[in-house]
Design an enzyme around this catalytic site. Structure first.
Site, PDB file in Angstrom:
ATOM      1  N   ASP A 193       0.859  -1.188   0.000  1.00 49.15           N
ATOM      2  CA  ASP A 193       0.000   0.000   0.000  1.00 49.15           C
ATOM      3  C   ASP A 193       0.891   1.234   0.000  1.00 49.15           C
ATOM      4  OD1 ASP A 193      -2.448  -1.398   0.055  1.00 49.15           O
ATOM      5  OD2 ASP A 193      -2.365  -1.576   2.235  1.00 49.15           O
ATOM      6  N   ASP A 205      -6.982  -1.475  -4.540  1.00 47.66           N
ATOM      7  CA  ASP A 205      -8.035  -1.142  -3.573  1.00 47.66           C
ATOM      8  C   ASP A 205      -8.967  -0.074  -4.133  1.00 47.66           C
ATOM      9  OD1 ASP A 205      -6.727  -2.881  -1.816  1.00 47.66           O
ATOM     10  OD2 ASP A 205      -5.632  -1.251  -0.831  1.00 47.66           O
TER      11      ASP A 205
END
Length: 170
Positions: free
Chosen positions: A130, A148
């Protein structure tokens, strides 16, 4: 699993399952490319302020959304990988059945590309990379990535598609 036609107008015959799989591939490539860049330029924990509310970071998420089960001891890697593979199979089947329903198929293809991106991370690294970190007055939204974002966009489009389908059915 019967599904009434969505609100979306039907696509021309030239737009098929292959086109939606192409969109999923675009999402997957964008996701993996941005993760390779982050991993090449950032060490774990590095952060670069971009604006007063956004940082580029490198975070490893061994859990699911919002780091759910991140500290579960390692079994979650294969559990979430299995869920991702099952989701890919189901979504591909649903895309084949509903390829002409524009909004519904776009949503599914976006989710498919994102799911594949995160499954690849779990298989290769044991975690999801991330790097997008939004914050406000000391509160940080959990870091996320392109996969995401595509999954979230797809989920929002699924909700919109269903609302429009129900409204049309009245």
């Amino acid at each position: 699993m019967a599904r009434k036609p969505s609100y979306s107008p039907s696509l021309p015959a030239g737009i098929t399952l292959l086109a939606w799989l192409g969109w999923a591939m675009v999402v997957l490539i964008a996701d993996q490319f941005t993760k390779v860049l982050i991993m090449g330029y950032y060490q774990l924990g590095d952060s670069t302020p971009v604006t007063s509310f956004f940082n580029m970071v490198r975070v490893h998420n061994t859990g699911a959304a919002f780091s759910f089960l991140a500290s579960a001891g390692g079994w979650q890697r294969w559990f979430f990988t299995g869920i991702g593979v099952a989701a890919v199979a189901l979504i591909t089947w649903m895309l084949k059945k509903h390829a002409t329903q524009t909004l519904f198929a776009f949503a599914l293809a976006s989710i498919l590309g994102g799911a594949l991106g995160n499954v690849i991370d779990r298989v290769l690294y044991g975690y999801v990379v991330d790097f997008l970190d939004f914050h406000f007055r000391g509160w940080h939204f959990p870091a996320f990535n392109v996969a995401d974002s595509a999954i979230t966009l797809g989920a929002a489009c699924l909700i919109l598609d269903e609302l429009l389908r129900v409204r049309r059915g009245r």
